[in-house]
Enzyme design. Structure first.
Site, PDB file in Angstrom:
ATOM      1  N   THR A 108       0.846  -1.182   0.000  1.00  0.00           N
ATOM      2  CA  THR A 108       0.000   0.000   0.000  1.00  0.00           C
ATOM      3  C   THR A 108       0.878   1.226   0.000  1.00  0.00           C
ATOM      4  O   THR A 108       2.089   1.150   0.117  1.00  0.00           O
ATOM      5  CB  THR A 108      -0.913   0.036   1.250  1.00  0.00           C
ATOM      6  OG1 THR A 108      -0.104   0.312   2.402  1.00  0.00           O
ATOM      7  CG2 THR A 108      -1.619  -1.285   1.452  1.00  0.00           C
ATOM      8  N   ALA A 110       1.303   3.145   2.280  1.00  0.00           N
ATOM      9  CA  ALA A 110       1.900   3.324   3.599  1.00  0.00           C
ATOM     10  C   ALA A 110       3.055   2.364   3.846  1.00  0.00           C
ATOM     11  O   ALA A 110       3.661   2.396   4.903  1.00  0.00           O
ATOM     12  CB  ALA A 110       0.837   3.122   4.689  1.00  0.00           C
ATOM     13  N   CYS A 111       3.345   1.474   2.871  1.00  0.00           N
ATOM     14  CA  CYS A 111       4.366   0.473   3.121  1.00  0.00           C
ATOM     15  C   CYS A 111       5.742   1.038   2.820  1.00  0.00           C
ATOM     16  O   CYS A 111       5.898   2.143   2.349  1.00  0.00           O
ATOM     17  CB  CYS A 111       4.129  -0.763   2.267  1.00  0.00           C
ATOM     18  SG  CYS A 111       4.670  -0.546   0.565  1.00  0.00           S
ATOM     19  N   GLY A 112       6.733   0.216   3.079  1.00  0.00           N
ATOM     20  CA  GLY A 112       8.093   0.625   2.760  1.00  0.00           C
ATOM     21  C   GLY A 112       8.922   0.802   4.005  1.00  0.00           C
ATOM     22  O   GLY A 112       8.456   0.637   5.130  1.00  0.00           O
TER      23      GLY A 112
END
Length: 270
Positions: A108, A110-112
């Site tokens: 998403t 918001a990932c990483g």
């Protein structure tokens, strides 16, 4: 390629008491499973279209590939009726991602990676030195980018529900634009297009995004050798830290005739 938009019924209300039902056009969101040599790597939620660019850009951002020559082939899997599984074969000698990189979850916006330790890790794994890029821009050129991006967002015009990423030269000419429900996907699609065209590193280029400038988008721009990232909304604190550390120029709140330059102000003439 799957459908980019769909129609759904909606009840429209107003404070005046008016009520009515009508169909509304929505941007499609579907999963794309990315496999390398038949082995699942990750699943990302995306708007169908430009999937090969998306996957190439994602693999470049993850450091799996560095050029189009690192890709032997990309194809939709024949064992599924939907074009939601894409398999990549790497060129001979290119190491496959190890198990630590495998992501058995949906990607998403918001990932990483996050945190100051992530910046330290990226210092030793930068394929291009963007700090040395001599490109210079004027405020007038930057101020014109949001409108040039917006006027080419064809699917957004129909849905109001997509992010966009555009690649521009220093004179403000649009070179490539991609739309997606995920702003990180839109950037991957642009970078993937450039990689497949043999254009990396993207020296002297500006990446314009329709939303905010996150750490993840800054990292993707840096990995592609892009010296300037501009956004219509705010950057995050970690995006500013990474841009400053990498020698990138980061511009936020680019709206109308005003903008905030958070890093790399020396590239802005005047």
């Amino acid at each position: 390629m799957g459908r980019i938009t769909v129609r759904r019924p909606v009840l429209r209300l107003s404070t005046s008491g008016a009520r009515g039902r009508r169909p509304d056009t929505l941007a499609v969101e579907e999963p794309l499973e990315i496999r390398v040599a038949g082995k699942p790597l990750t699943i990302t939620m995306r708007t169908p279209g430009d999937d090969f660019d998306l996957v190439a850009g994602f693999l470049a951002a993850e450091g799996v590939i560095a050029s189009a020559e690192d890709l032997a082939s990309m194809r939709y899997c024949a064992d599924t009726d939907e074009q939601n599984v894409l398999d990549v074969d790497l060129a001979a000698g290119v190491p496959a991602p190890d198990d630590s990189m495998t992501r058995a979850f949906a990607t998403t916006s918001a990932c990483g990676v996050c945190g100051k330790s992530s910046i330290e890790a990226l210092r030793s794994d930068r394929p291009y030195e963007v700090a040395a890029d001599p490109v210079r821009l004027t405020p007038d050129v930057l101020a014109a980018l949001p409108e040039r991006l917006r006027e080419r967002q064809r699917v957004f015009d129909r849905t109001g529900g997509l992010h966009a990423a555009g690649l521009f030269d220093a004179e403000g000419t649009l070179l490539a634009l991609r739309e997606d429900v995920g702003r990180h996907n839109a950037v991957d699609k642009v970078v993937g297009w450039a990689l497949r065209e043999g254009l990396l590193p993207l020296a002297g280029r500006v990446l314009m995004v329709s939303g905010r400038a996150s750490f993840e988008l800054t990292q993707k721009a840096m990995q592609a050798g892009i010296p300037v990232l501009a956004a219509v909304s705010a950057p995050s604190s970690l995006a500013v830290d990474l841009a400053a550390d990498a020698g990138m120029t980061l511009v936020g709140f680019l709206r109308g005739e005003t903008m905030n330059v958070y890093a790399g102000a020396e590239r802005i003439a005047g």
